[in-house]
Design a protein around this motif. Structure first.
Motif, PDB file in Angstrom:
ATOM      1  N   SER A  55      37.448  43.137  26.990  1.00 28.15           N
ATOM      2  CA  SER A  55      38.316  41.997  27.322  1.00 28.15           C
ATOM      3  C   SER A  55      38.287  40.902  26.272  1.00 28.15           C
ATOM      4  CB  SER A  55      37.912  41.415  28.684  1.00 28.15           C
ATOM      5  OG  SER A  55      36.562  40.978  28.654  1.00 28.15           O
ATOM      6  N   GLY A  76      36.945  31.780  34.636  1.00 28.18           N
ATOM      7  CA  GLY A  76      36.287  32.987  34.133  1.00 28.18           C
ATOM      8  C   GLY A  76      35.141  32.631  33.201  1.00 28.18           C
ATOM      9  N   ARG A 116      39.153  36.289  34.965  1.00 30.87           N
ATOM     10  CA  ARG A 116      38.628  37.164  36.014  1.00 30.87           C
ATOM     11  C   ARG A 116      39.596  38.328  36.213  1.00 30.87           C
ATOM     12  NH1 ARG A 116      34.369  35.269  38.788  1.00 30.87           N
ATOM     13  NH2 ARG A 116      33.792  33.088  38.423  1.00 30.87           N
ATOM     14  N   GLY A 117      39.040  39.507  36.460  1.00 23.07           N
ATOM     15  CA  GLY A 117      39.861  40.684  36.630  1.00 23.07           C
ATOM     16  C   GLY A 117      40.497  40.754  38.001  1.00 23.07           C
ATOM     17  N   CYS A 127      36.187  43.833  36.683  1.00 26.69           N
ATOM     18  CA  CYS A 127      36.216  42.402  36.349  1.00 26.69           C
ATOM     19  C   CYS A 127      35.088  42.095  35.362  1.00 26.69           C
ATOM     20  CB  CYS A 127      36.050  41.559  37.600  1.00 26.69           C
ATOM     21  SG  CYS A 127      35.889  39.781  37.248  1.00 26.69           S
TER      22      CYS A 127
END
Length: 306
Positions: free
Chosen positions: A126, A155, A178-179, A185
């Motif tokens: 990410s 996040g 945040r996922g 996540c």
């Protein structure tokens, strides 16, 4: 810092080779030409040869001397011959894209090593951090690493003191959202890892067979962990020994960064969106990823009635 350490190792290799070949250690055009030719004969890749030349030129510039030009003889002829002999194509890391990432994450256990590996996968993907940046992260800004993470309501914010393209500049920032799914996540994965280890010092640390957490991971550790996870996923899928070796052979510490770029383009995001996360400075570097990700989008071979 990693580049400077690599240059130092390259310079020491040049000095050792000069002694072995009975040459002067002064990096003149003829001496360096012989050295590079010997590297090629020993099986060095073109990327390695180019980096050795860059390291020698860095040393020359630091001593106040002029750098060697690859356009001047005899260096130009030697490099041209090496290119003809071994080619210039780079061995590209295979990107780990979303579907494979989910499979790898699902295979991580609930023991300390599994929790760490899940956090490494998801944060590495990410954030699109380089492997040196990833292992250089600390839990807070009191550490001695190259950056730190900061939990925020949205996040995480990653603060980088140094990077490959920013050795002495201002602190760079990378945001991690945040996922949408708990299993993938990155913020939840980091929080879970933080509950296992002390949230001081390095974020990513070694874990032995007994589950004991040790020192900071190295850049080489990232590749070994990723290769192991890919090999494990292939084995669970019933792959043969050769298939397992093939699946992991092109995996490297760069595979997570490459995977985010490829997945982002496949999802229709723009180069500007991607560069904001990866901190690439030249859009040309990203074009290869986009070609791979969109190769079957509006492809003429599927639209002519075959």
């Amino acid at each position: 810092m990693n580049t400077l350490r690599a240059y130092e190792a390259d310079w020491n290799d040049f000095l050792a080779a000069s002694r072995e070949l009975g040459m002067a250690s002064t990096p003149t055009g003829p001496v360096v030409s012989i050295y590079l030719d010997q590297l090629a004969r020993r099986g060095a890749k073109m990327s390695t040869i180019q980096r050795r030349l860059a390291a020698i030129n860095y040393r020359l510039r630091m001593s106040g001397s002029d750098a060697l030009s690859a356009r001047d003889e005899p260096l130009a002829s030697v490099l041209q011959g090496i290119r003809r002999q071994i080619g210039t194509a780079r061995r590209q890391a295979r990107p780990i894209e979303i579907a494979e990432l989910r499979e790898l994450v699902s295979g991580c256990g609930r023991d300390p090593k599994g929790v760490r590996d899940r956090a490494l996968l998801l944060l590495g993907f990410s954030s699109a951090l380089r492997r040196s940046e990833l292992v250089g992260l600390d839990w807070n800004d009191a550490g001695d690493g190259d950056g730190w993470i900061e939990p925020v309501p949205e996040g995480l914010r990653i603060h980088l003191r140094r990077s490959k393209t920013n050795q002495f500049g201002e602190v760079e920032e990378v945001a991690i959202c945040r996922g949408a799914y708990a299993a993938t996540c990155p913020v939840a994965a980091i929080e879970a890892w933080g509950a296992v280890t002390e949230t001081s010092g390095p974020v990513f640390q070694s874990v032995d067979r007994a589950g004991r957490v040790g020192g900071r991971l190295t850049t080489g550790s990232v590749a070994r962990i990723l290769k192991g996870l890919v090999a494990g996923a292939s084995a669970r899928a019933g792959a043969s020994t050769n298939e397992i070796a093939s699946a992991s052979s092109l995996i490297s510490g760069h595979s997570l960064r490459a995977g985010l770029v490829t997945s982002a383009f496949a999802a229709g995001l723009t180069a500007e969106d991607v560069m904001r996360q990866t901190r690439h400075r030249d859009v040309k570097v990203l074009l290869g990823y986009r070609r791979h990700a969109t190769a079957f989008v509006a492809n003429v071979s599927g639209r002519v009635g075959l």
